[in-house]
Design a protein around this motif. Structure first.
Motif, PDB file in Angstrom:
ATOM      1  N   LEU A  56     100.144 -18.448  77.049  1.00 42.24           N
ATOM      2  CA  LEU A  56      99.515 -18.959  75.836  1.00 42.24           C
ATOM      3  C   LEU A  56      98.061 -19.299  76.108  1.00 42.24           C
ATOM      4  O   LEU A  56      97.732 -19.992  77.079  1.00 42.24           O
ATOM      5  CB  LEU A  56     100.265 -20.201  75.342  1.00 42.24           C
ATOM      6  N   GLN A  57      97.186 -18.798  75.243  1.00 39.23           N
ATOM      7  CA  GLN A  57      95.754 -19.063  75.350  1.00 39.23           C
ATOM      8  C   GLN A  57      95.261 -19.630  74.033  1.00 39.23           C
ATOM      9  O   GLN A  57      95.549 -19.085  72.960  1.00 39.23           O
ATOM     10  CB  GLN A  57      94.986 -17.766  75.667  1.00 39.23           C
ATOM     11  N   ILE A  58      94.506 -20.737  74.104  1.00 35.93           N
ATOM     12  CA  ILE A  58      93.972 -21.355  72.883  1.00 35.93           C
ATOM     13  C   ILE A  58      92.951 -20.420  72.251  1.00 35.93           C
ATOM     14  O   ILE A  58      92.012 -19.976  72.901  1.00 35.93           O
ATOM     15  CB  ILE A  58      93.329 -22.719  73.191  1.00 35.93           C
ATOM     16  N   ARG A  59      93.133 -20.135  70.941  1.00 29.02           N
ATOM     17  CA  ARG A  59      92.233 -19.216  70.250  1.00 29.02           C
ATOM     18  C   ARG A  59      91.456 -19.873  69.121  1.00 29.02           C
ATOM     19  O   ARG A  59      90.439 -19.344  68.684  1.00 29.02           O
ATOM     20  CB  ARG A  59      93.034 -18.028  69.690  1.00 29.02           C
ATOM     21  N   ALA A  60      91.955 -21.018  68.591  1.00 28.23           N
ATOM     22  CA  ALA A  60      91.232 -21.718  67.515  1.00 28.23           C
ATOM     23  C   ALA A  60      91.697 -23.168  67.478  1.00 28.23           C
ATOM     24  O   ALA A  60      92.801 -23.500  67.927  1.00 28.23           O
ATOM     25  CB  ALA A  60      91.472 -21.049  66.162  1.00 28.23           C
ATOM     26  N   SER A  61      90.849 -24.050  66.944  1.00 32.02           N
ATOM     27  CA  SER A  61      91.205 -25.470  66.853  1.00 32.02           C
ATOM     28  C   SER A  61      90.548 -26.084  65.636  1.00 32.02           C
ATOM     29  O   SER A  61      89.600 -25.521  65.072  1.00 32.02           O
ATOM     30  CB  SER A  61      90.769 -26.222  68.121  1.00 32.02           C
ATOM     31  N   ALA A  62      91.052 -27.242  65.222  1.00 32.05           N
ATOM     32  CA  ALA A  62      90.480 -27.997  64.111  1.00 32.05           C
ATOM     33  C   ALA A  62      90.528 -29.475  64.463  1.00 32.05           C
ATOM     34  O   ALA A  62      91.529 -29.970  64.999  1.00 32.05           O
ATOM     35  CB  ALA A  62      91.249 -27.736  62.811  1.00 32.05           C
ATOM     36  N   GLY A  63      89.435 -30.182  64.199  1.00 33.78           N
ATOM     37  CA  GLY A  63      89.382 -31.610  64.466  1.00 33.78           C
ATOM     38  C   GLY A  63      89.234 -31.967  65.923  1.00 33.78           C
ATOM     39  O   GLY A  63      89.382 -33.140  66.289  1.00 33.78           O
ATOM     40  N   LEU A  64      88.974 -30.998  66.776  1.00 35.78           N
ATOM     41  CA  LEU A  64      88.831 -31.259  68.202  1.00 35.78           C
ATOM     42  C   LEU A  64      87.489 -30.710  68.684  1.00 35.78           C
ATOM     43  O   LEU A  64      87.149 -29.558  68.399  1.00 35.78           O
ATOM     44  CB  LEU A  64      89.944 -30.565  69.000  1.00 35.78           C
ATOM     45  N   PRO A  65      86.727 -31.523  69.426  1.00 34.54           N
ATOM     46  CA  PRO A  65      85.507 -30.977  70.034  1.00 34.54           C
ATOM     47  C   PRO A  65      85.883 -29.969  71.115  1.00 34.54           C
ATOM     48  O   PRO A  65      86.961 -30.035  71.701  1.00 34.54           O
ATOM     49  CB  PRO A  65      84.817 -32.202  70.624  1.00 34.54           C
ATOM     50  N   ALA A  66      84.976 -29.039  71.363  1.00 35.65           N
ATOM     51  CA  ALA A  66      85.262 -27.955  72.312  1.00 35.65           C
ATOM     52  C   ALA A  66      85.700 -28.463  73.689  1.00 35.65           C
ATOM     53  O   ALA A  66      86.671 -27.945  74.257  1.00 35.65           O
ATOM     54  CB  ALA A  66      84.042 -27.042  72.438  1.00 35.65           C
ATOM     55  N   PRO A  67      85.031 -29.453  74.290  1.00 39.27           N
ATOM     56  CA  PRO A  67      85.486 -29.918  75.614  1.00 39.27           C
ATOM     57  C   PRO A  67      86.918 -30.438  75.600  1.00 39.27           C
ATOM     58  O   PRO A  67      87.685 -30.206  76.534  1.00 39.27           O
ATOM     59  CB  PRO A  67      84.492 -31.026  75.952  1.00 39.27           C
ATOM     60  N   ALA A  68      87.289 -31.143  74.518  1.00 40.23           N
ATOM     61  CA  ALA A  68      88.648 -31.686  74.438  1.00 40.23           C
ATOM     62  C   ALA A  68      89.669 -30.571  74.291  1.00 40.23           C
ATOM     63  O   ALA A  68      90.783 -30.654  74.820  1.00 40.23           O
ATOM     64  CB  ALA A  68      88.742 -32.653  73.257  1.00 40.23           C
ATOM     65  N   THR A  69      89.305 -29.524  73.562  1.00 37.87           N
ATOM     66  CA  THR A  69      90.217 -28.389  73.390  1.00 37.87           C
ATOM     67  C   THR A  69      90.617 -27.810  74.735  1.00 37.87           C
ATOM     68  O   THR A  69      91.787 -27.488  74.971  1.00 37.87           O
ATOM     69  CB  THR A  69      89.555 -27.302  72.519  1.00 37.87           C
ATOM     70  N   GLU A  70      89.641 -27.668  75.631  1.00 37.79           N
ATOM     71  CA  GLU A  70      89.940 -27.105  76.941  1.00 37.79           C
ATOM     72  C   GLU A  70      90.864 -28.004  77.753  1.00 37.79           C
ATOM     73  O   GLU A  70      91.606 -27.521  78.605  1.00 37.79           O
ATOM     74  CB  GLU A  70      88.634 -26.868  77.711  1.00 37.79           C
ATOM     75  N   LEU A  71      90.850 -29.331  77.473  1.00 38.27           N
ATOM     76  CA  LEU A  71      91.716 -30.239  78.214  1.00 38.27           C
ATOM     77  C   LEU A  71      93.187 -30.031  77.876  1.00 38.27           C
ATOM     78  O   LEU A  71      94.077 -30.346  78.675  1.00 38.27           O
ATOM     79  CB  LEU A  71      91.324 -31.696  77.927  1.00 38.27           C
ATOM     80  N   PHE A  72      93.456 -29.518  76.657  1.00 38.00           N
ATOM     81  CA  PHE A  72      94.841 -29.304  76.254  1.00 38.00           C
ATOM     82  C   PHE A  72      95.431 -28.039  76.886  1.00 38.00           C
ATOM     83  O   PHE A  72      96.648 -27.887  76.957  1.00 38.00           O
ATOM     84  CB  PHE A  72      94.949 -29.173  74.728  1.00 38.00           C
ATOM     85  N   ALA A  73      94.564 -27.094  77.321  1.00 36.02           N
ATOM     86  CA  ALA A  73      95.044 -25.799  77.803  1.00 36.02           C
ATOM     87  C   ALA A  73      96.077 -25.918  78.917  1.00 36.02           C
ATOM     88  O   ALA A  73      97.109 -25.236  78.878  1.00 36.02           O
ATOM     89  CB  ALA A  73      93.858 -24.936  78.247  1.00 36.02           C
TER      90      ALA A  73
END
Length: 513
Positions: A56-73
């Motif tokens: 699974l690879q993150i492809r889009a997000s909402a309500g999350l700043p880009a740095p935080a998105t990478e933390l969920f990966a």
């Protein structure tokens, strides 16, 4: 309550239509995650798709700043595909910590699996700051949303792959070394690549919609339009047809080509397009012509000295004749001269074969170029009765490290050409100049000169200047080829400066060390 569910269904229908109408995958994924967060009354969310390895690879997000998105990966492999709430000690603590860094007080994570034909293609995760149980109707709406999203993602993914393949094919066609044209069923041009555009002088915009015989206009050996007279596409029952001819560009440049046509059918067997592959065979055509010319010239050049040697030898050995000493000496001189000529020709052919095989060897020693120039002049004085051969080297000209016999051959070839191609006589000058890193030698004549279009091919094997004088002179066209190969084997360069009617100067350089 009924009105609420009606609004939910209307909302779901509108979102589904919006999703299925989009084929741009990034914007579609953004639309899906934003609407998923809104439907689930969440604060943030992300959507992850499976890659080629199934991860699974993150492809889009909402309500999350880009740095935080990478933390969920790193946590994606651990997130269950369901609601996550209440105490799940280790994973929950890690999620809460990551969510807290994004400013979200995490209370609940909802996972919506995107499945097609029982295969997982991705997951939507929505993060909420409050607990709220989902009813059966909620689950049905969310399930319908996930199903529609999965279909939309698949369609957009397939379209993205299709466009990538289309761009790949277009790039292959556009950058192909061969010319490519695509015709419709009426043999009118739909597209041509840059290579074919350069050959014909037609741009794609001007060529599109034109009959192929107008753009190609292949010329036969007698100047006839082969596309009109012998078009292979008019033949029936052929899956692949071939035609050869010359394309005459708008600038007058002639390109010999071989065109192979292939038919493209759809799944129902209906002709869709005709693909033409245009291969430049100019070099092969020239090689064939050169081969024929070489066989003709070499047979003549070999036969002439052999015939003279045999003729004079047969004459001298006649028992019914008694020759005076002068006649015998002249005859023997001619036999010796023709033997030397035959020997030089054979040596040139052997050297040419060694160069082709990469086995030309050099015997390096200190060489005086003025002495070699003098030696070459002495050898060729007999042939230059109408010429004034002069040597001009400054005093103290430096020695160079070179193969003496090979460089003498360069002098002899350049000097011999200067004599042959200035039949009216005149001055022939061999001069030299010394520089810090190299020396330069020039052989200048006052002959007919060489046209600019001929100069680029002078140093090719077996090439002879296309003129009446060139055809009348002896030789097989190996001299300048050997000169170039020998000079370059020493690390030098050779070139010509000439204008028709103004003589020629051949220059070559040799490194001083």
């Amino acid at each position: 309550m009924e009105e609420y569910w009606q609004r939910q269904r209307d909302y779901l229908l509108a979102i589904s239509r919006a999703m299925t109408s989009r084929l741009d995958l990034p914007s579609l994924l953004q639309l899906i995650i934003e609407n998923a967060v809104e439907m689930l009354r969440g604060e943030a969310g992300l959507i992850a798709l499976r890659d080629g390895q199934g991860d699974l690879q993150i492809r889009a997000s909402a309500g999350l700043p880009a740095p935080a998105t990478e933390l969920f990966a790193p946590l994606l492999t651990d997130l269950p595909l369901q609601q996550l709430h209440g105490p799940v000690p280790d994973l929950y603590r890690r999620l809460a910590l990551v969510a807290g860094s994004a400013g979200i007080s995490l209370r609940q994570v909802v996972g919506l699996p995107l499945t097609l034909e029982s295969q997982l293609i991705g997951v939507i995760y929505v993060f909420r700051t409050r607990d709220r149980a989902f009813s059966v109707d909620d689950r049905q709406v969310l399930s319908s949303f996930a199903d529609q999203a999965a279909i939309a993602v698949r369609n957009a993914t397939l379209y993205e792959r299709l466009m990538q393949e289309k761009h790949r094919v277009e790039a292959i066609i556009e950058h192909s070394a061969d010319g490519v044209l695509i015709l419709d069923t009426h043999c009118r041009i739909e597209t041509i690549n840059q290579t074919l555009a350069s050959m014909t002088g037609w741009s794609l915009e001007r060529a599109r919609g034109q009959p192929c015989h107008v753009v190609l206009a292949l010329r036969g050996p007698h100047g006839e339009n082969r596309c009109e007279r012998a078009c292979p596409l008019k033949a029936e029952g052929e899956e692949s047809q071939r035609i050869e001819g010359d394309i005459i560009g708008r600038d007058g440049h002639r390109t010999s080509v071989s065109i192979t046509y292939s038919h493209l059918y759809d799944s129902h067997g209906v002709l869709v397009n005709i693909i033409g592959n245009v291969h430049d065979v100019t070099r092969f055509r020239e090689a064939e012509e050169m081969k024929s010319m070489f066989i003709s010239v070499i047979s003549h050049e070999l036969k002439t000295p052999v015939a003279l040697i045999k003729g004079y030898a047969s004459t001298l050995r006649r028992e019914d004749a008694h020759w005076d000493e002068e006649t015998v000496r002249e005859s023997l001189d001619i036999i010796e001269e023709e033997s030397d000529r035959l020997h030089r020709l054979i040596d040139n052919l052997l050297d040419a074969s060694r160069i082709q095989a990469g086995t030309l060897r050099l015997e390096i020693s200190d060489v005086s170029l003025p002495k070699l120039a003098t030696k070459a002049v002495e050898r060729l004085k007999v042939q230059a009765a109408n010429h004034d051969l002069r040597i001009d080297f400054p005093g103290g000209f430096p020695l160079v490290l070179a193969d003496e016999e090979r460089i003498l051959a360069v002098f002899s070839n350049l000097l011999g050409n200067a004599i042959k191609y200035s039949p009216d006589g005149g001055d022939i000058m061999i001069s030299g100049r010394a520089y810090d890193r190299y020396v330069e030698v020039s052989v200048t004549d006052q002959g007919r000169g060489i046209a600019a279009q001929e100069q680029g091919r002078l140093f090719q094997p077996f090439y002879r200047v296309d003129s009446g004088l060139g055809r009348r002179t002896q030789g097989v066209g190996l001299g300048l080829y050997l000169c170039k190969s020998i000079v370059e084997a020493h690390g030098g360069q050779i070139w010509v400066e000439s204008r028709p009617g103004a003589g020629s100067t051949f220059r070559f350089t040799l490194p001083r060390s």
